[in-house]
Design a protein around this motif. Structure first.
Motif, PDB file in Angstrom:
ATOM      1  N   GLU A   9      61.297  36.823  -7.927  1.00  0.00           N
ATOM      2  CA  GLU A   9      61.433  37.486  -6.631  1.00  0.00           C
ATOM      3  C   GLU A   9      61.841  36.461  -5.577  1.00  0.00           C
ATOM      4  N   GLN A  10      62.278  36.932  -4.414  1.00  0.00           N
ATOM      5  CA  GLN A  10      62.504  36.054  -3.276  1.00  0.00           C
ATOM      6  C   GLN A  10      61.197  35.340  -2.913  1.00  0.00           C
ATOM      7  N   GLY A  15      62.089  37.745   2.868  1.00  0.00           N
ATOM      8  CA  GLY A  15      63.189  37.845   1.912  1.00  0.00           C
ATOM      9  C   GLY A  15      62.978  38.972   0.920  1.00  0.00           C
ATOM     10  N   ARG A  16      61.749  39.103   0.432  1.00  0.00           N
ATOM     11  CA  ARG A  16      61.449  40.189  -0.504  1.00  0.00           C
ATOM     12  C   ARG A  16      61.630  41.543   0.157  1.00  0.00           C
ATOM     13  N   GLU A  19      65.367  42.366   0.370  1.00  0.00           N
ATOM     14  CA  GLU A  19      65.919  42.689  -0.940  1.00  0.00           C
ATOM     15  C   GLU A  19      65.446  44.061  -1.412  1.00  0.00           C
ATOM     16  N   HIS A  20      64.161  44.339  -1.249  1.00  0.00           N
ATOM     17  CA  HIS A  20      63.629  45.633  -1.686  1.00  0.00           C
ATOM     18  C   HIS A  20      64.206  46.776  -0.854  1.00  0.00           C
ATOM     19  N   SER A  22      67.148  46.761   0.469  1.00  0.00           N
ATOM     20  CA  SER A  22      68.517  46.910  -0.021  1.00  0.00           C
ATOM     21  C   SER A  22      68.550  47.736  -1.304  1.00  0.00           C
ATOM     22  N   PHE A  23      67.615  47.452  -2.205  1.00  0.00           N
ATOM     23  CA  PHE A  23      67.553  48.217  -3.448  1.00  0.00           C
ATOM     24  C   PHE A  23      67.261  49.686  -3.160  1.00  0.00           C
ATOM     25  N   ARG A  45      71.252  45.539  -9.332  1.00  0.00           N
ATOM     26  CA  ARG A  45      71.390  44.178  -8.807  1.00  0.00           C
ATOM     27  C   ARG A  45      72.859  43.776  -8.737  1.00  0.00           C
ATOM     28  N   HIS A  48      74.119  45.306  -5.656  1.00  0.00           N
ATOM     29  CA  HIS A  48      73.569  44.530  -4.546  1.00  0.00           C
ATOM     30  C   HIS A  48      74.389  43.267  -4.299  1.00  0.00           C
TER      31      HIS A  48
END
Length: 228
Positions: A9-10, A15-16, A19-20, A22-23, A45, A48
């Motif tokens: 993970e980030q 950062g996490r 990213e989450h 974005s997902f 991913r 992404h």
């Protein structure tokens, strides 16, 4: 014990979260797909990495691809053999080290260049031959994001010289033989593969796919630890 991955993970909460989030957007906007949960982790991913939803549909998996990747990564005996340095540089060194994975590429080696010039082939072809001579292809995750000739050569080495990678991540980008090389790889039954059909691809996609596979491997290892 946390239910979240920690190695893949980030490293920061901010950062996490990005990213989450974005997902979550990708899951919402991607539309229907036919991938199973593990395959979707890889495709998501990749989307992404490039903000390109075409990979939902263009990405195809050999039926044994995910299982082969998990076995190779969690077995602590595998490696990544790439067609270009960009893949090796793009992969997270701490994540690779956690699983005991090393990276190898030979595209700029003097002997590879000399052999390509002497035999009127590409450096990518000779690099794959060098990896095979060194015993590096067997059991490896082979990542090809730039050179269609590398992917074509890996298929030949499998069929004619008995090379046995654990998995091929075949995603070369381009206009000359790129689509054809991936179509050829997708005919393999001896070795599992993940490919992107057509002209699209690139080293960034290979890195994204392998990072997704590392994440799946960490989750699987955690589940095994909880069950034991």
């Amino acid at each position: 014990m946390s239910s979240l991955n920690t190695v893949t993970e980030q490293l920061t909460a901010a950062g996490r979260a990005i990213e989450h989030d974005s997902f979550a957007v990708i899951d919402q906007e991607a539309g229907p797909h036919t991938y199973d949960d593990a395959q979707w982790q890889v495709v998501r991913r990749m989307i992404h990495a490039n903000a390109d939803f075409d990979f939902n549909g263009l990405t195809e998996f050999h039926e044994g691809a995910i299982a082969a990747a998990m076995s190779a990564i969690l077995g602590q005996r595998s490696r990544v053999v790439a067609d270009v340095e960009m893949i090796c540089v793009g992969l997270s060194a701490p994540r690779l080290a956690h699983f005991g994975l090393t990276t190898h590429q030979f595209i700029s080696d003097a002997d590879v260049i000399a052999a390509a010039q002497a035999e009127n082939t590409t450096r990518a072809v000779q690099a794959m031959r060098k990896a095979h001579r060194g015993g590096l292809l067997d059991g490896a995750i082979v990542g090809i994001g730039n050179a269609p000739t590398a992917l074509i050569e890996v298929v030949r080495l499998i069929r004619e010289e008995g090379a046995r990678p654990a998995l091929i991540v075949g995603m070369p980008v381009g206009f000359v033989s790129a689509a054809e090389s991936k179509d050829l790889a997708a005919t393999l039954r001896e070795v599992p593969w993940i490919v992107i059909r057509g002209r699209k691809g690139g080293s960034t996609l290979v890195v994204a796919a392998i990072h997704a596979l590392l994440g799946l491997a960490e989750a699987q290892a955690r589940e095994r630890a909880l069950a034991s």
